[in-house]
Motif scaffolding. Structure first.
Motif: not given
Lengths: 496, 325, 341
Positions: A253, A255-256, A276, A278, A314-315
């Motif tokens: 959790t 890590r993004d 999601e 990671r 990556d956002g």
């Protein structure tokens, strides 16, 4: 008619399977991919000759050599890919090959009358002049059933009839099926939708790996047990997952996510879901065949257009509107359909390995031949691909080795996320273990992995997090210690 | 009759519209154009293309193609002329023989295509070269046909009014059209052709005799090509091995303009009739205009084809989209 | 023998140019035994003449077309428009030279740009609109012929430009210029295919388009490219053809040559369904057909009958590629062997 019974003794795809259908019942035939359902049906309808065994129809031994002969005997089939002529009218499709004639010419009036009678038996009101291609899939199904009934069928086989129907259409189909049961027909219902089996069938026969698991009365078999029988694991026999989780939940959790999808969906494909993944994490997609696993993967890769939702990498928001763009963004996709979506059959192992990399470099910057050979040699060695030479056409390799070549195609791109859709399907046990090991080592190197498999055991072993899908919907998510086969099976079997 | 304006019928409706528009335009532009005479001439002078195109319609409906028809027409003209001129055979017998040869030739190609699962394109390409070569083998020189039977046939015809006669070639064209219409819509063979072209694999599972149907289709096309050759000799009263060079493409174009999809399964014999008439009308119009050459006909046909195909493509694409959503 | 040469030999035996090459060798052997004069080469004004050189000269146009056609067929398509492209380019070039006195460089420029745009038009309709290749190029064939006829109103033209005539009629070091042109175009094409990724992508798209697209290959772009290349090859073929003839007949130029080109490609060992291709095979295929025709004609066959052997070659090649035919032959041989063993 006292009852229809059949018995088989096949050899390879079917190992001595017995199968009995009684008149006036709906009999569900269940099993995962490769269980032998379609082989059984094809033997029954004369598409494939059987190696040994016997078919008894109303007590008499029969052996149809072609679909037509089977039809004449009273065994009719409606296949999953509905076999109709799209541009001909509804009436013609029902009557094709047996049009009534007067003085040698087709008697259209009589033809329409007979087609109407066939549809009336299903209590369906449909414009006979409509071309089949302009009907919905559900109606096409009905036309196919009407066609099957027109030949005085005693046994009607429905192969995955509901896979492209919506809820309302399924209900309509079931109404028709029950009506036919009351008329004394025997119906075989091949499906992988659990709820539907319980809604309509009287008995269930389960196959697994070409073998008969057993025949059960639907009312007496709890859903959970059925899942267990299909997947070949009795609930009680499920061992606790032995492999240690190398990453704890906390570590995860912090890590993004590399990839985050919100409300990702496609009309007719998958209902909107969140997802999601990671870096350094294997996310499993579990669910039965047709639950929307592959559809989800294709949306992430841009192979199908999504109709809802957004994806961030990556956002940053990413369009991922085509495979080329997804590859550019560091996503790789190993398709479940190795033959038609994976290998380029007559090209060599080397060419198959470098194809995606070269596509990324474009037309002009050809990878130097030396470099190509190095890459090929490296991956042949690293993945232990058994091939006479890098120049052998990939079609000459075994399934497992083809799969490894396809993995090499993606790995040489060093993707950030790799989607593996049924990477172990149709390959031998040794190769399976190697691929599982490979997945683990890739994860340790920091790659994000989306792992799809019909074999729960595999999903459980490989994944740090598991998304469970049912009927094209996400029904739950498990992570870390929660992941075990029982929980997943419960989620697959559960009601809303 | 709401069903006339369906998506399936749109191509043929468009074809009808174009034919009416063309004919109307020429009628306004030129005096004398709008007359029964022009119409019967249209049928008579395009009879050989029409007969060949009707045979081709069945081939294309089944999803195949027949490139050999032009050469078979050429072969037939010289074959009949040689039999009549050099071997003094009665024309009726010579014609019968030619029709048999043409049918057998088509059947042979059909057998190769079906039995060895060869691409129709290549087999009929070989057929095209073969028939053309054999035509030269029969005779390199052009040969006139002088026989009472021929003069009788050429004088024959069905009088429509006092002055206008529907000539023999036109009569044959109309007769072939009617027979083909019945065959396509009122015989099991005809419906099987549509089924095979619509989806060969499904047809097999539905019990359609796919192999037999396919062989018959090429036999029929061979027969029509030979008959087209016979009609050709009625018009020219001569045989020549170089006749009807490239006619296969005219025939294919007429079929496609008539709304039949080259992918098979969709189309009408009636559409092909209209395709041939559009072809002929453009030619006649250009002739009426006087100072235009035949290049305009080709360009007009090419442009028409392009428009039709793009429309067809858009039409067939649309339903696929509906399904996927 | 050492292993290097033995693998070379086995690789050669497996390659697809073996069959056409064997056919060609057989024909040459036949001539060696029955018709020595076939190999005679005479010199006049320092230029070489003879049946062999004539065969090569006669096959040049089809060879040029076949190179473009090979790539098109390798993607699973077909290009029926090359004959009409030849007609347009040939007529336009002759017309511009006579009426507007354009020099050779500008004529070449016109030829290339006209063919480029026709090819692009074909390619876009096929790959972006999604119409079958055979339909698109058939339309282009009819339309193009009309345009070619329209340039001159159908009447033939003399070719006046010295550059074009040089391509068709002159010799370099005693060898016809057009043979050098073919070799040059062949070299360029092989370089393009094997020194860039074009060859790989063409084969991948023709072999499995879905898999190629999912691997990120720009399948549409590749398809547009091959139709452009095919049209440019047709333009070069037109220049050679009108230079050789010294005149242009808009109605006859390139007529039916598309079918000869397809035949050469198929005979050369590239399958009509796409995938692996061989440019050398197509050249040999064109040469084989021409050698066969010339040989038979020298043996007394009328030149007008030439289509018949061509038909038989196509049929034999088709049958050799048919699974069922191979199985039948194999079982026939098996039955033949059984009684003896």
């Amino acid at each position: 008619m006292s009852g229809i019974s059949k018995a088989f003794r096949g050899v390879q795809a079917l190992k001595g399977v017995d199968f009995t259908v009684r008149a006036g019942e709906i009999h569900a035939l269940m099993g995962e991919n490769g269980a032998g359902k379609s082989t059984l049906i094809k033997v029954l309808t004369g598409v494939h000759p059987r190696d040994c065994g016997e078919v008894l129809l109303a007590g008499q031994s029969v052996s149809p050599q072609a679909p037509r002969e089977a039809e004449e005997l009273g065994i009719s089939t409606v296949y999953q890919e509905i076999n109709l002529i799209p541009e001909l009218s509804v009436a013609e499709n029902i009557m094709l090959g047996r049009q009534p004639r007067r003085f040698g010419f087709i008697d259209w009036k009589e033809l329409h009358a007979r087609a109407r009678r066939a549809l009336q038996r299903l209590e369906i009101d449909l414009n006979l002049h409509l071309s089949v291609s302009s009907c919905s899939l559900a109606l096409q199904q009905m036309v196919a059933i009407a066609r099957a009934l027109d030949v005085n069928a005693k046994l009607l086989i429905l192969d995955e009839p509901t896979s492209s129907l919506d809820e309302h259409e399924v209900a309509e189909l079931f109404k028709v099926m029950r009506r036919l049961r009351e008329q004394g027909l025997g119906l075989v219902f091949v499906t992988h939708f659990m709820d539907q089996v319980y809604a309509v069938s009287d008995r269930i026969t389960v196959l697994r790996n070409g073998e008969l698991v057993g025949e059960f009365k639907t009312a007496e078999l709890p859903k959970l047990q059925l899942v267990g029988k299909m997947l070949g694991r009795e609930l009680s026999a499920v061992e606790k997952v032995g492999d240690t989780m190398t990453l704890s939940a906390d570590e995860n959790t912090t890590r993004d996510p590399f990839l985050a999808a919100k409300q990702l969906g496609r009309k007719g494909g998958v209902e909107p879901l969140d997802l999601e993944i990671r870096k350094g994490e294997v996310v499993g997609l579990a669910g039965l065949l047709g639950s929307g696993r592959t559809e989800t993967a294709r949306l992430l890769f841009g192979a199908d257009r999504r109709t809802s939702g957004s994806i961030t990498l990556d956002g940053r928001a990413a369009a991922l509107s085509s495979p080329a763009k997804a590859i550019g963004a560091g996503i790789a996709f190993c398709s479940e359909d190795r033959k038609s979506e994976g290998i380029v059959p007559s090209l060599s192992v080397r060419e198959n390995i470098i194809l995606a990399m070269q596509a990324g470099r474009g037309i002009l910057r050809l990878l130097p031949r030396r470099k190509q050979e190095e890459l090929a040699a490296h991956y042949i060695n690293a993945l232990r691909i058994k091939t006479p030479s890098p120049e052998t056409p990939i079609q000459n390799l075994s399934g497992g080795n083809q799969q490894k070549v396809l993995l090499a195609r993606w790995l040489c791109l060093q993707p950030k996320l790799i989607i593996l859709d049924e990477p172990t399907r149709g390959i031998d046990v040794g190769a399976k273990a190697e691929i599982e090991k490979l997945v683990d080592s890739l994860r340790r190197e920091g790659m994000a992995i989306l792992f799809i498999s019909s074999e729960l055991e595999e999903v459980v072993r490989a994944s740090q997090r598991v998304l469970v899908l049912r009927d094209r919907k996400k029904v739950g998510e498990l992570s870390g210690e929660q992941i075990n086969e029982d929980r997943i099976m419960e989620m697959i079997a559960s009601h809303e | 009759m709401k069903q006339i304006f369906t998506r399936k019928n749109l191509p043929i409706l468009a074809t009808t519209f174009v034919l009416v528009l063309l004919f109307g335009t020429f009628s306004v532009l030129f005096d004398n154009f709008l007359s029964l005479r022009v119409v019967t001439d249209l049928f008579a002078s395009n009879a050989h293309v029409g007969v060949v195109a009707i045979g081709m319609t069945f081939v294309i409906l089944s999803g195949g193609i027949d490139l050999s028809v032009g050469s078979v027409v050429g072969f037939t003209t010289i074959f009949v002329a040689t039999l009549v001129g050099k071997h003094e055979m009665h024309p009726a017998l010579a014609i019968l023989l030619a029709l048999l040869v043409g049918s057998a030739f088509g059947a042979g190609m059909g057998i190769f295509i079906q039995v060895y699962q060869l691409p129709p394109f290549l087999v009929t390409l070989a057929g095209m070269f073969f028939a053309r070569g054999m035509a030269f083998v029969v005779s390199k020189q052009s040969l006139e046909i002088n026989h009472r039977f021929y003069s009788a046939v050429i004088d024959a015809g069905i009088p429509l009014t006092d002055k206008v006669i529907l000539r023999a070639p036109a009569c044959i064209f109309v007769a072939v059209f009617v027979v083909a219409l019945v065959l396509a819509h009122f015989s099991r063979f005809g419906r099987n052709v549509y089924a095979v072209g619509g989806n060969a694999a499904s047809s097999l599972l539905m019990g359609v005799p796919v192999g037999r149907t396919r062989i018959w289709i090429y036999t029929l096309s061979g027969f029509c090509a030979a008959l087209g050759g016979v009609v050709f000799t009625f018009r020219t009263q001569a045989g020549n091995a170089t006749n009807a060079f490239g006619l296969e493409l005219d025939a294919i174009a007429a079929v496609v303009i008539g709304g039949t999809l080259l992918s098979g399964g969709v189309g009408y014999v009636a559409g092909t009739l209209m395709g041939v008439l559009i072809y002929g009308t453009i030619l006649t119009g250009i002739r009426f205009y006087g100072n235009l050459d035949s290049s305009w006909q080709r360009m007009a046909i090419g442009a028409l084809l392009l428009v039709f195909i793009v429309i067809q493509r858009l039409l067939t694409r649309a339903p696929a989209r509906e399904h996927s959503h | 023998m050492n292993s290097a040469s033995s693998t070379f030999i086995s690789r050669f035996l497996q390659s697809r140019i073996v069959w056409p090459l064997a056919g060609l060798a057989l024909l040459l052997l036949f001539n060696l035994i029955f018709d020595r004069a076939f190999f005679e080469v005479t010199t006049r004004d320092g230029n070489f003449y003879g049946p062999m050189l004539t065969v090569m000269r006669l096959s040049v146009v089809v060879m040029l077309l076949a190179m473009g056609m090979t790539l098109v067929i390798a993607t699973g398509g077909v290009d029926l428009s090359v004959g009409s492209v030849m007609a347009i380019v040939g007529t336009l070039v002759a017309f511009l030279a006579v009426k507007h006195h354009l020099g050779f460089p500008s004529l070449l420029g016109v030829a290339i740009s006209v063919s480029l745009s026709i090819g692009a038009f074909n390619g876009v309709l096929i790959s972006c609109v999604g119409i079958q290749p055979i339909v698109v190029t058939l339309i282009m064939m009819v339309l193009g012929r009309g345009v070619a006829l329209n340039i001159t109103g159908g009447s033939p033209l003399q070719v006046m430009d010295s550059g074009v005539l040089f391509l068709g009629k002159s010799f370099i070091m005693g060898v016809p210029v057009q043979i050098f042109l073919v070799l040059f175009v062949f070299a360029i094409t092989v370089m393009l295919c094997r020194k860039t990724a074009i060859g790989l992508f063409v084969e991948a798209v023709g072999d499995n388009e879905t898999a190629s697209r999912l691997s990120g290959v720009n399948a549409r772009g590749i398809k547009v490219l091959v139709y452009i290349f095919s049209a440019v090859c047709a333009a070069l073929a037109a220049l050679v053809s009108i230079g050789d003839a010294g005149s242009v007949d808009p109605d006859g130029l390139g007529q039916m040559l598309e079918l000869d080109a397809i035949t050469a490609v198929v005979v050369g060992g590239t399958v009509l369904t796409g995938g692996r291709f061989t440019l050398l095979g197509s050249l040999i295929g064109a040469l084989l057909i021409q050698t066969l025709a010339t040989t038979l004609i020298r043996q007394g066959m009328d030149s007008a009958y030439a289509p018949v052997p061509k038909a038989l070659v196509i049929l034999v090649v088709c049958l050799l590629q048919s699974q069922k035919f191979r199985a039948q032959i194999a079982s026939l041989i098996g039955n033949f062997r059984k009684p003896t063993s």
